[in-house]
Design an enzyme around this catalytic site. Sequence first.
Site, PDB file in Angstrom:
ATOM      1  N   GLU A 180      40.020   6.850  -0.698  1.00  0.00           N
ATOM      2  CA  GLU A 180      39.511   7.361  -1.963  1.00  0.00           C
ATOM      3  C   GLU A 180      39.559   6.268  -3.025  1.00  0.00           C
ATOM      4  O   GLU A 180      38.757   6.239  -3.950  1.00  0.00           O
ATOM      5  CB  GLU A 180      40.286   8.594  -2.414  1.00  0.00           C
ATOM      6  CG  GLU A 180      41.752   8.359  -2.750  1.00  0.00           C
ATOM      7  CD  GLU A 180      42.484   9.662  -3.012  1.00  0.00           C
ATOM      8  OE1 GLU A 180      42.048  10.696  -2.477  1.00  0.00           O
ATOM      9  OE2 GLU A 180      43.485   9.647  -3.734  1.00  0.00           O
ATOM     10  N   GLY A 186      43.473  13.499  -2.986  1.00  0.00           N
ATOM     11  CA  GLY A 186      42.829  13.408  -1.678  1.00  0.00           C
ATOM     12  C   GLY A 186      43.778  13.505  -0.509  1.00  0.00           C
ATOM     13  O   GLY A 186      43.362  13.289   0.642  1.00  0.00           O
TER      14      GLY A 186
END
Length: 433
Positions: A237, A335
């Site tokens: 991410e 995430g």
Amino acid sequence: MNWKKIYSERLMSPEQALKQIPDGGRVVSGHAAGEPTFLLSYMAEHKEWYHDVEICHMVSLGKNEYCREDMTGHFRHNALFVGGGTRKAVKEGRGDYTPCFFYEIPRLFESSLPVDAALISVTPPDQNGKVSLGVSVDYTKAAAKNAKLVIAQVNDQMPYTYGDSLLDVSEIDCFVEHSAPLPELKPSVLTKVEKDIGYNCASLINDGDTLQLGIGAIPDAVLLSLKYKKDLGIHSEMFSDGVVELVEAGVITNEKKKFLPDKMAANFLMGTKRLYDFVDHNKNVAMYPADYTNDPVVVAKNDRIVCINSSVQIDLMGQACSESIGLTQISGVGGQVDFIRGASMAKHGISILAMPSTAKKGTVSRIVPFLDEGAAVTTSRNDIDYVVTEHGIAHLKGKTLRERAKALIAISHLVFREELIGVYEERFHCKFE
């Protein structure tokens, strides 16, 4: 219409742009180092223009003036990830927290969280009339695509990135030019505990693996321990300065990646100017929205992906709280679960939750019989794979509750093991051997 004409017609003062934000509206701000800090500060300086405006975002590196007590009635914060500058407002009721997986946030802006105005930070237009979202594509692109009003801070110090980071000038309603250095996050100063954790995590990483890493002391320590690995890749991410060092050292090459080969994929970036200069016009860096990079199905396309995240507290069943201390929300899901589930679906994928064995200067164990009252379960016991502390590695996937408890106790701090062993023996009606 000629893009230069569109741009010139929509170029305006901050007052002209920001006065268009409606009372009671939801404003979504760009993320992390991509936050349009000038626009947000300008709004706070002129709070009298606004009534009951919601400011919504994930991590902020700005001043968060809209969270101050004197902003009540003018602004209210909605955190999709609570940060250091917004925790007090959320705890004291001047802000809210919305639980959500990172990969689902772009979709929320199409449904549950309609966007009245998106405040974004972009590069100046290129020769084709495209601006780049630079270091913040994540949910920022979806916010811009779905907003009724898009206001862009045009910053010539924003790096130009590739992938899916571009918007056409026709998609933006207001341009406000303001040059400013991006917010920086300096690398952590590592302790022995963090270096030991990094070493233990690195022992689970093989040549040719693809990595997902966060930011902070533990990811920095992991990267420090990877200097003798070969042909590593990045699908994450985000990434920071430590990755740049390994690219320059020839450790990260992305050559063995089966998915997005030869590219470092991410949705946002956060670090120092060294990082920002590295990614500027670097075609080996591919920036995509979070509903792509973080979608577990997409993550799973990376064979041999190793996902490394951190946690606040883990109980003896393997339930992990990574976002709160009791009822106090200190961060968010981010995430973590996106990548843990993606890794479990990938061929030869593994996920690691890494943390020091203690907190509060060694007075509190992070491995506990039960999570604190009110603590959120971020990663369920069904999802958890490896847990790493400075004392070793516990592999929990496929293990019974008794086996899990035993493995976690073995990597707890010695000061707390006797207490944990007592809980183990009472719960499982057997001696700890």
